[in-house]
Design a protein around this motif. Sequence first.
Motif, PDB file in Angstrom:
ATOM      1  N   LEU A   9       1.271   2.400  -4.373  1.00  0.00           N
ATOM      2  CA  LEU A   9       0.249   1.783  -5.211  1.00  0.00           C
ATOM      3  C   LEU A   9      -0.907   1.380  -4.318  1.00  0.00           C
ATOM      4  CD1 LEU A   9       2.544  -0.725  -7.176  1.00  0.00           C
ATOM      5  CD2 LEU A   9       1.845   1.552  -7.939  1.00  0.00           C
ATOM      6  N   ASP A  10      -2.119   1.274  -4.878  1.00  0.00           N
ATOM      7  CA  ASP A  10      -3.207   0.739  -4.057  1.00  0.00           C
ATOM      8  C   ASP A  10      -4.011  -0.308  -4.832  1.00  0.00           C
ATOM      9  OD1 ASP A  10      -5.584   2.029  -5.290  1.00  0.00           O
ATOM     10  OD2 ASP A  10      -4.769   3.895  -4.468  1.00  0.00           O
ATOM     11  N   ASP A  11      -4.839  -1.026  -4.094  1.00  0.00           N
ATOM     12  CA  ASP A  11      -5.496  -2.210  -4.656  1.00  0.00           C
ATOM     13  C   ASP A  11      -6.647  -1.886  -5.600  1.00  0.00           C
ATOM     14  OD1 ASP A  11      -7.232  -1.267  -2.726  1.00  0.00           O
ATOM     15  OD2 ASP A  11      -7.622  -3.229  -1.826  1.00  0.00           O
ATOM     16  N   ARG A  12      -6.948  -0.620  -5.808  1.00  0.00           N
ATOM     17  CA  ARG A  12      -7.949  -0.274  -6.821  1.00  0.00           C
ATOM     18  C   ARG A  12      -7.386  -0.449  -8.224  1.00  0.00           C
ATOM     19  NH1 ARG A  12      -9.079   5.754  -5.218  1.00  0.00           N
ATOM     20  NH2 ARG A  12      -6.808   5.624  -5.360  1.00  0.00           N
ATOM     21  N   GLU A  13      -6.044  -0.446  -8.319  1.00  0.00           N
ATOM     22  CA  GLU A  13      -5.399  -0.498  -9.628  1.00  0.00           C
ATOM     23  C   GLU A  13      -4.603  -1.783  -9.858  1.00  0.00           C
ATOM     24  OE1 GLU A  13      -6.198   1.689 -11.677  1.00  0.00           O
ATOM     25  OE2 GLU A  13      -6.960   3.312 -10.411  1.00  0.00           O
ATOM     26  N   ILE A  14      -4.048  -2.364  -8.796  1.00  0.00           N
ATOM     27  CA  ILE A  14      -3.223  -3.557  -8.952  1.00  0.00           C
ATOM     28  C   ILE A  14      -3.276  -4.384  -7.670  1.00  0.00           C
ATOM     29  CG2 ILE A  14      -1.129  -2.330  -8.203  1.00  0.00           C
ATOM     30  CD1 ILE A  14       0.456  -4.141 -10.130  1.00  0.00           C
ATOM     31  N   ALA A  15      -3.403  -5.696  -7.820  1.00  0.00           N
ATOM     32  CA  ALA A  15      -3.416  -6.598  -6.676  1.00  0.00           C
ATOM     33  C   ALA A  15      -1.991  -6.812  -6.171  1.00  0.00           C
ATOM     34  CB  ALA A  15      -4.044  -7.931  -7.055  1.00  0.00           C
ATOM     35  N   VAL A  39      -1.093  -0.437  -0.792  1.00  0.00           N
ATOM     36  CA  VAL A  39      -2.100  -0.115   0.214  1.00  0.00           C
ATOM     37  C   VAL A  39      -3.453  -0.675  -0.205  1.00  0.00           C
ATOM     38  CG1 VAL A  39      -3.067   1.710   1.652  1.00  0.00           C
ATOM     39  CG2 VAL A  39      -0.868   2.062   0.520  1.00  0.00           C
ATOM     40  N   SER A  40      -4.095  -1.398   0.696  1.00  0.00           N
ATOM     41  CA  SER A  40      -5.454  -1.895   0.458  1.00  0.00           C
ATOM     42  C   SER A  40      -6.450  -0.863   0.964  1.00  0.00           C
ATOM     43  CB  SER A  40      -5.666  -3.234   1.183  1.00  0.00           C
ATOM     44  OG  SER A  40      -4.773  -4.207   0.703  1.00  0.00           O
ATOM     45  N   VAL A  41      -7.227  -0.285   0.057  1.00  0.00           N
ATOM     46  CA  VAL A  41      -8.167   0.785   0.418  1.00  0.00           C
ATOM     47  C   VAL A  41      -9.590   0.496  -0.024  1.00  0.00           C
ATOM     48  CG1 VAL A  41      -6.376   2.557   0.329  1.00  0.00           C
ATOM     49  CG2 VAL A  41      -7.729   2.085  -1.715  1.00  0.00           C
ATOM     50  N   ARG A  65      -4.657  -1.209   4.850  1.00  0.00           N
ATOM     51  CA  ARG A  65      -3.494  -2.025   5.226  1.00  0.00           C
ATOM     52  C   ARG A  65      -2.361  -1.792   4.241  1.00  0.00           C
ATOM     53  NH1 ARG A  65      -1.369  -6.107   7.978  1.00  0.00           N
ATOM     54  NH2 ARG A  65      -0.066  -7.651   6.907  1.00  0.00           N
ATOM     55  N   MET A  66      -1.154  -1.628   4.767  1.00  0.00           N
ATOM     56  CA  MET A  66       0.011  -1.412   3.916  1.00  0.00           C
ATOM     57  C   MET A  66       0.930  -2.626   3.917  1.00  0.00           C
ATOM     58  SD  MET A  66       2.468   1.213   6.098  1.00  0.00           S
ATOM     59  CE  MET A  66       4.084   0.643   5.552  1.00  0.00           C
TER      60      MET A  66
END
Length: 273
Positions: free
Chosen positions: A20-26, A53-55, A62-63
Amino acid sequence: MKKIIPFAKIEATGNDFIILDDREIAAALLSPEMIKNWCDRHFGIGADGLIHVSVSGPTTPRMLFFNADGSRGAMCGNGLRAVALHLLTIGVCHKKHDNFIEADDGLHRFTVDEQGRISVELLLNEQNEKKIDAAALDLPAGIELLGFKQVGVPHLVLKTELDEFADFEKLGRRLRSHPLFGAQGTNVNLIRMVDENTIKVRTYERGVEGETFSCGTGVTACALLCWECFSPSQKTLTVQTRGGILKVEQKSGRLWLGGPAHIVFIGQKILEN
């Protein structure tokens, strides 16, 4: 209220992850119970772990790694390789550039070769390594203690000459929570030398609470102990796992883990608040 969350399912030599990445869920919305449910192989997506993953920011991606039981893990070698593939797929990184992923234990470089094999740099924490009393482990016949390594996470490494050890999962479950390793426990690895520069590795992973098809930090810990104990002639060791072939390499003072990774599928999961 319901929200649809896109995800990717990626495997790296059979070690599989929900990405998952931070564009969709915190990351703050990920509860241990939710992670455990999503990783369930019967009622969820099914995976050895979940990685957020923070992108979206200007800094290095950052993972955050979570085990299948919902607990946090400091690092995951095959998880790093899965994240690298995700970053390349969504266009955050480019395979011709120097790329980095930040994890709890520090900054990791990664590269991609012409065949698509992804290699990640792994970091050692020798301060947390310890001497293990083999007698205290009460090992069965045919199994010997090789050592202990901290490659982001703790790894006990055992050695055998047996072609197959049928009770490995039972042994791993017992040693994983042995008092010698404190409340956090340890991962348990069993190696067999195939030839001077090739080893076969099985790993019982804490957090999954079972044997996995592959463990990146585990095979790296095994390779390090092989270099220390058996002095193989090559700086690259081939590691056979249940999920495929990995390479562990010492290069210019750095430690690299390399092998294949593939997107199994992409999908959407409904998040109910």
